[in-house]
Scaffold this motif. Structure first.
Motif, short mmCIF file in Angstrom:
data_model
loop_
_atom_site.label_atom_id
_atom_site.label_comp_id
_atom_site.label_asym_id
_atom_site.label_seq_id
_atom_site.Cartn_x
_atom_site.Cartn_y
_atom_site.Cartn_z
N LEU A 7 1.42 11.64 -6.96
CA LEU A 7 1.77 10.38 -6.31
C LEU A 7 0.54 9.53 -6.04
CD1 LEU A 7 4.34 11.79 -3.75
CD2 LEU A 7 4.87 10.43 -5.77
N VAL A 8 -0.48 10.13 -5.46
CA VAL A 8 -1.71 9.42 -5.12
C VAL A 8 -2.40 8.94 -6.40
CG1 VAL A 8 -4.02 9.66 -4.13
CG2 VAL A 8 -2.02 10.53 -2.90
N GLY A 9 -2.44 9.79 -7.41
CA GLY A 9 -3.06 9.40 -8.68
C GLY A 9 -2.35 8.22 -9.31
N GLY A 10 -1.02 8.23 -9.25
CA GLY A 10 -0.26 7.11 -9.80
C GLY A 10 -0.53 5.82 -9.07
N VAL A 11 -0.66 5.90 -7.75
CA VAL A 11 -0.97 4.71 -6.96
C VAL A 11 -2.35 4.19 -7.32
CG1 VAL A 11 -1.44 3.84 -4.62
CG2 VAL A 11 0.58 5.28 -5.03
N LEU A 12 -3.33 5.08 -7.42
CA LEU A 12 -4.69 4.65 -7.78
C LEU A 12 -4.70 3.95 -9.14
CD1 LEU A 12 -6.79 7.76 -6.66
CD2 LEU A 12 -6.80 5.48 -5.62
N ARG A 13 -4.02 4.54 -10.10
CA ARG A 13 -3.99 3.96 -11.45
C ARG A 13 -3.28 2.61 -11.45
NH1 ARG A 13 -3.09 7.47 -16.56
NH2 ARG A 13 -5.32 7.45 -16.35
N ARG A 14 -2.12 2.51 -10.80
CA ARG A 14 -1.38 1.23 -10.76
C ARG A 14 -2.20 0.14 -10.09
NH1 ARG A 14 2.65 4.71 -9.91
NH2 ARG A 14 2.67 4.45 -7.66
N GLU A 15 -2.88 0.48 -8.99
CA GLU A 15 -3.69 -0.51 -8.30
C GLU A 15 -4.87 -0.96 -9.15
OE1 GLU A 15 -3.42 -2.22 -5.27
OE2 GLU A 15 -1.38 -1.50 -5.59
N THR A 56 -11.68 -1.59 -14.86
CA THR A 56 -11.87 -0.41 -15.70
C THR A 56 -12.12 0.82 -14.84
OG1 THR A 56 -14.26 -0.72 -15.84
CG2 THR A 56 -12.89 -1.84 -17.52
N LEU A 57 -11.92 1.98 -15.45
CA LEU A 57 -12.25 3.24 -14.78
C LEU A 57 -13.72 3.23 -14.38
CD1 LEU A 57 -10.53 6.06 -16.86
CD2 LEU A 57 -10.37 5.75 -14.39
N LYS A 58 -14.57 2.77 -15.28
CA LYS A 58 -16.01 2.75 -15.03
C LYS A 58 -16.34 1.91 -13.80
CE LYS A 58 -20.46 1.68 -17.05
NZ LYS A 58 -21.20 1.06 -18.13
N ASP A 59 -15.76 0.72 -13.72
CA ASP A 59 -16.01 -0.19 -12.61
C ASP A 59 -15.60 0.44 -11.27
OD1 ASP A 59 -16.45 -2.66 -11.15
OD2 ASP A 59 -14.27 -2.99 -11.27
N VAL A 60 -14.41 0.99 -11.21
CA VAL A 60 -13.91 1.57 -9.96
C VAL A 60 -14.68 2.84 -9.61
CG1 VAL A 60 -11.88 2.54 -8.79
CG2 VAL A 60 -11.63 0.50 -10.23
N ALA A 94 -12.26 6.07 -3.22
CA ALA A 94 -11.52 5.45 -4.33
C ALA A 94 -10.65 4.31 -3.83
CB ALA A 94 -10.67 6.50 -5.05
N ALA A 95 -10.02 4.52 -2.68
CA ALA A 95 -9.18 3.47 -2.09
C ALA A 95 -10.04 2.26 -1.73
CB ALA A 95 -8.45 4.00 -0.85
N ARG A 96 -11.17 2.48 -1.07
CA ARG A 96 -12.07 1.37 -0.70
C ARG A 96 -12.55 0.60 -1.92
NH1 ARG A 96 -14.15 5.03 2.96
NH2 ARG A 96 -15.84 5.54 1.53
N ALA A 97 -12.83 1.31 -2.99
CA ALA A 97 -13.27 0.65 -4.22
C ALA A 97 -12.19 -0.29 -4.76
CB ALA A 97 -13.64 1.70 -5.28
N LEU A 98 -10.96 -0.03 -4.41
CA LEU A 98 -9.84 -0.87 -4.83
C LEU A 98 -9.42 -1.87 -3.75
CD1 LEU A 98 -7.77 1.93 -6.58
CD2 LEU A 98 -8.87 -0.03 -7.71
N GLY A 99 -10.18 -1.91 -2.66
CA GLY A 99 -9.86 -2.85 -1.58
C GLY A 99 -8.75 -2.36 -0.67
N ASP A 137 -3.58 2.79 3.60
CA ASP A 137 -2.83 2.03 2.60
C ASP A 137 -2.43 2.93 1.43
OD1 ASP A 137 -3.22 -0.42 3.96
OD2 ASP A 137 -5.06 -0.85 2.84
N LEU A 138 -3.40 3.67 0.93
CA LEU A 138 -3.16 4.55 -0.22
C LEU A 138 -2.07 5.57 0.09
CD1 LEU A 138 -3.99 5.60 -3.05
CD2 LEU A 138 -5.72 7.00 -1.88
#
Length: 140
Positions: free
Chosen positions: A19-27, A34-38, A67-72, A77-78
């Motif tokens: 579930l968490v992985g899916g949320v990270l990827r969707r966000e 990119t994966l590299k950027d995040v 990882a969550a912070r890197a996505l804002g 939230d995550l």
């Protein structure tokens, strides 16, 4: 653990890491990053982030927060987004009527005196910790 539903096949509950992985990827994809950027922003390796997104690794709370912070996002939230996905997947066409279970979506529609604008602004005004950004409190 399987949940029985009359007349339907048992529902296999998804793993939290999926579930968490899916949320990270969707966000990440929603932000067109990119994966590299995040991974660089989170200070974790790109292969490890990829493994997290695919649900192959169990991450520590520190790694998930980074990882969550890197996505804002905040860790709250995550986890709230993962909870919403879990409820959606497990509940299926039938909603659970137990009043102690509150979905994230229902929090955004609250129009009481607490004036909830988004899941990240939910606070308990009676708490000495009220006002912390990202704090989500669910009450029965």
């Amino acid at each position: 653990m399987r949940q029985e539903r009359p007349g339907l096949e048992p529902v296999k509950e998804p793993l939290l890491r999926d579930l968490v992985g899916g949320v990270l990827r969707r966000e990440r994809l929603a932000q067109q990053r990119t994966l590299k950027d995040v991974a660089e922003a989170a200070r974790i390796s790109m292969p490890y982030l990829s493994e997290l997104e695919r649900g192959r690794k169990e991450a520590s709370s520190e790694v998930l927060a980074a990882a969550a912070r890197a996505l804002g996002l905040s860790l709250a939230d995550l986890l709230a987004m993962a909870q919403g996905e879990l409820i959606r997947l497990v509940s299926g066409p039938r909603r659970r009527r137990d009043s102690s279970v509150v979905s994230v979506a229902s929090l955004t529609s609250v129009t009481s005196a607490t004036s909830v604008a988004s899941p990240t602004s939910v606070t308990d005004r009676g708490s000495r910790h009220a006002g912390r950004q990202g704090e989500v409190r669910l009450a029965a």
